[in-house]
Scaffold this motif. Structure first.
Motif, PDB file in Angstrom:
ATOM      1  N   ASN A  14       0.830  -1.196   0.000  1.00 55.04           N
ATOM      2  CA  ASN A  14       0.000   0.000   0.000  1.00 55.04           C
ATOM      3  C   ASN A  14       0.870   1.253   0.000  1.00 55.04           C
ATOM      4  OD1 ASN A  14      -2.120  -1.745   0.128  1.00 55.04           O
ATOM      5  ND2 ASN A  14      -2.965  -0.960   2.038  1.00 55.04           N
ATOM      6  N   GLY A  15       0.424   2.249  -0.767  1.00 49.55           N
ATOM      7  CA  GLY A  15       1.136   3.518  -0.822  1.00 49.55           C
ATOM      8  C   GLY A  15       2.106   3.636  -1.985  1.00 49.55           C
ATOM      9  N   MET A  16       2.390   2.513  -2.667  1.00 49.71           N
ATOM     10  CA  MET A  16       3.293   2.569  -3.821  1.00 49.71           C
ATOM     11  C   MET A  16       2.593   3.270  -4.987  1.00 49.71           C
ATOM     12  SD  MET A  16       4.910  -1.284  -3.782  1.00 49.71           S
ATOM     13  CE  MET A  16       6.432  -1.063  -4.683  1.00 49.71           C
ATOM     14  N   THR A  17       3.367   3.870  -5.876  1.00 50.58           N
ATOM     15  CA  THR A  17       2.820   4.502  -7.068  1.00 50.58           C
ATOM     16  C   THR A  17       2.740   3.478  -8.199  1.00 50.58           C
ATOM     17  OG1 THR A  17       4.973   5.130  -7.953  1.00 50.58           O
ATOM     18  CG2 THR A  17       3.912   6.707  -6.450  1.00 50.58           C
ATOM     19  N   TYR A  18       2.023   3.826  -9.266  1.00 48.58           N
ATOM     20  CA  TYR A  18       1.941   2.914 -10.416  1.00 48.58           C
ATOM     21  C   TYR A  18       3.328   2.656 -10.993  1.00 48.58           C
ATOM     22  CZ  TYR A  18       1.060   0.952 -14.980  1.00 48.58           C
ATOM     23  OH  TYR A  18       1.092   0.131 -16.081  1.00 48.58           O
ATOM     24  N   ASP A  19       4.163   3.685 -11.067  1.00 41.50           N
ATOM     25  CA  ASP A  19       5.512   3.504 -11.618  1.00 41.50           C
ATOM     26  C   ASP A  19       6.332   2.513 -10.794  1.00 41.50           C
ATOM     27  OD1 ASP A  19       5.097   5.104 -13.821  1.00 41.50           O
ATOM     28  OD2 ASP A  19       5.982   6.893 -12.913  1.00 41.50           O
ATOM     29  N   GLN A  20       6.173   2.553  -9.475  1.00 43.75           N
ATOM     30  CA  GLN A  20       6.882   1.601  -8.613  1.00 43.75           C
ATOM     31  C   GLN A  20       6.361   0.178  -8.846  1.00 43.75           C
ATOM     32  OE1 GLN A  20       5.952   3.845  -4.986  1.00 43.75           O
ATOM     33  NE2 GLN A  20       8.151   3.986  -4.558  1.00 43.75           N
ATOM     34  N   VAL A  21       5.049   0.035  -8.987  1.00 44.99           N
ATOM     35  CA  VAL A  21       4.448  -1.270  -9.243  1.00 44.99           C
ATOM     36  C   VAL A  21       4.876  -1.779 -10.621  1.00 44.99           C
ATOM     37  CG1 VAL A  21       2.241  -2.483  -9.592  1.00 44.99           C
ATOM     38  CG2 VAL A  21       2.490  -0.860  -7.706  1.00 44.99           C
ATOM     39  N   LYS A  22       4.864  -0.888 -11.603  1.00 49.87           N
ATOM     40  CA  LYS A  22       5.242  -1.252 -12.968  1.00 49.87           C
ATOM     41  C   LYS A  22       6.689  -1.731 -13.032  1.00 49.87           C
ATOM     42  CE  LYS A  22       5.896   1.814 -16.324  1.00 49.87           C
ATOM     43  NZ  LYS A  22       5.655   2.819 -17.365  1.00 49.87           N
ATOM     44  N   ALA A  23       7.552  -1.171 -12.197  1.00 47.40           N
ATOM     45  CA  ALA A  23       8.964  -1.584 -12.160  1.00 47.40           C
ATOM     46  C   ALA A  23       9.086  -3.045 -11.705  1.00 47.40           C
ATOM     47  CB  ALA A  23       9.761  -0.662 -11.237  1.00 47.40           C
ATOM     48  N   ILE A  24       8.136  -3.513 -10.896  1.00 54.13           N
ATOM     49  CA  ILE A  24       8.146  -4.890 -10.393  1.00 54.13           C
ATOM     50  C   ILE A  24       7.394  -5.840 -11.333  1.00 54.13           C
ATOM     51  CG2 ILE A  24       7.381  -6.403  -8.493  1.00 54.13           C
ATOM     52  CD1 ILE A  24       7.697  -3.881  -6.658  1.00 54.13           C
ATOM     53  N   LEU A  25       6.217  -5.423 -11.780  1.00 43.52           N
ATOM     54  CA  LEU A  25       5.319  -6.308 -12.519  1.00 43.52           C
ATOM     55  C   LEU A  25       5.342  -6.128 -14.034  1.00 43.52           C
ATOM     56  CD1 LEU A  25       2.124  -5.968 -10.299  1.00 43.52           C
ATOM     57  CD2 LEU A  25       3.848  -7.766 -10.209  1.00 43.52           C
ATOM     58  N   GLY A  26       5.858  -4.996 -14.506  1.00 43.72           N
ATOM     59  CA  GLY A  26       5.722  -4.674 -15.921  1.00 43.72           C
ATOM     60  C   GLY A  26       4.430  -3.898 -16.140  1.00 43.72           C
ATOM     61  N   GLU A  27       4.175  -3.540 -17.377  1.00 47.25           N
ATOM     62  CA  GLU A  27       3.001  -2.731 -17.737  1.00 47.25           C
ATOM     63  C   GLU A  27       1.705  -3.466 -17.429  1.00 47.25           C
ATOM     64  OE1 GLU A  27       1.785   0.840 -18.871  1.00 47.25           O
ATOM     65  OE2 GLU A  27       3.801   0.349 -19.563  1.00 47.25           O
TER      66      GLU A  27
END
Length: 72
Positions: A14-27
């Motif tokens: 919780n609290g992560m940005t989309y860019d941070q999530v995208k860095a882990i999971l991809g688009e």
């Protein structure tokens, strides 16, 4: 055709940005978008070729909730 795993799922918090999530999971694929009284909600999903999947709900640009189905 994402390549998400339970290990990657567990790195999302919780609290992560989309860019941070995208860095882990991809688009991710945007599946839903709402704008209620100035509060913006978005749901992104990642679906593996075997049907296992996860989605992440962002509220005002930050991770609010996450759900997974059959990730390994």
């Amino acid at each position: 055709d994402a390549k998400v795993t339970m290990d990657k799922y567990n790195k999302i918090s919780n609290g992560m940005t989309y860019d941070q999530v995208k860095a882990i999971l991809g688009e991710g694929q945007l599946s839903s978008q709402t704008d209620l009284m100035g509060s913006k909600g978005e749901i992104y999903e990642w679906i593996n070729s075997d049907g296992a999947n996860m989605n992440v709900t962002f509220q005002d640009g930050k991770v609010d909730t996450k759900v997974q189905t059959e990730l390994k």
